[in-house]
Design a protein around this motif. Sequence first.
Motif, PDB file in Angstrom:
ATOM      1  N   ASP A 115     -10.270   5.077  16.255  1.00 17.06           N
ATOM      2  CA  ASP A 115      -9.150   4.301  16.810  1.00 17.06           C
ATOM      3  C   ASP A 115      -9.559   3.576  18.089  1.00 17.06           C
ATOM      4  O   ASP A 115      -9.235   2.399  18.280  1.00 17.06           O
ATOM      5  CB  ASP A 115      -7.952   5.211  17.105  1.00 17.06           C
ATOM      6  N   ASN A 119      -9.838  -0.544  18.747  1.00 19.30           N
ATOM      7  CA  ASN A 119      -9.212  -1.269  19.858  1.00 19.30           C
ATOM      8  C   ASN A 119     -10.253  -2.033  20.674  1.00 19.30           C
ATOM      9  O   ASN A 119     -10.012  -3.163  21.103  1.00 19.30           O
ATOM     10  CB  ASN A 119      -8.434  -0.310  20.760  1.00 19.30           C
ATOM     11  N   THR A 172      -2.657  -3.447  15.451  1.00 16.66           N
ATOM     12  CA  THR A 172      -4.017  -3.558  15.984  1.00 16.66           C
ATOM     13  C   THR A 172      -4.810  -4.607  15.209  1.00 16.66           C
ATOM     14  O   THR A 172      -5.495  -5.458  15.797  1.00 16.66           O
ATOM     15  CB  THR A 172      -4.745  -2.199  15.912  1.00 16.66           C
TER      16      THR A 172
END
Length: 202
Positions: A115, A119, A172
Motif C-alpha cells: 500500500d 502511494n 489511489t
Amino acid sequence: MEAGLLWFCNWSTLAVCAALKLPQIYAQLAARSARGISLPSLLLELAGFLVFLRYQCYYGNPLLTYLEYPILIAQDIILLLCVFHFNGNMKQAIPYMAVFVSSWFLLSLRTWLVDLAMNLSTLISAASKFAQLQYLWKVQDSGAVSALTWGLSAYTCATRIITTLLTSSDFTILTRFVVMLALNIWVTATVLRYRKTSAKAE
C-alpha cells in the motif's frame, strides 16, 4: 452502454500499449543515440510500473484493467538496455535489474508495504515525467524522444481513468491516472515544442 465503453477502453488500451514504446525504440535505433532521453526518468517510470503491477496483482483486481503493464515493463526494459548500449555502459544495467527483480518479491511481504509503495509510486511516476521535462528544458532539444509515444501514454491514462471509475473506483489508482494524464500531455507538448525549435535552427 457501460459494458461497451469498458470493453472499448480495455481493448484499445491493450492495443495501444502493445506498440506504445515501439516509436521510441525505433527513434532511438534510427538515431543510434540516446540523445534527449533521460535515464533517471526511464528508471523511475519502470519502478512506478512495477509497483503498480504488483499492487494490482496483490489485490486481485480484474486482469483486463492492468494487463498492459507486463507489456509496458518489457518495452521499458528494451528501451533501458538501448539507452545503456548507446551510452556505452551496458554493465551498469545489471545492478538496476537485480534491484527491480528483488523488489517484486519484497513488496508482497506485508499489506502495508504494498500500500505504501503504491502511494509512493504515483510520486515516483510523476518524478519520472518531471525528470524528462527537466532534461528537455536543459538541452532544449527533443532529440530521439518520440512525441507519439508520449501522446499514446496520455491516451492510455485517459482510458484507465474511465475503466477505474467503471470497475474498482479505487481512489489511489484514479489519482495516479489523473496525475499521469496531465504530465504525459505536458511532456508531449514539450517534445513537440523543442522539435519545432530544432527544425527551425536547422
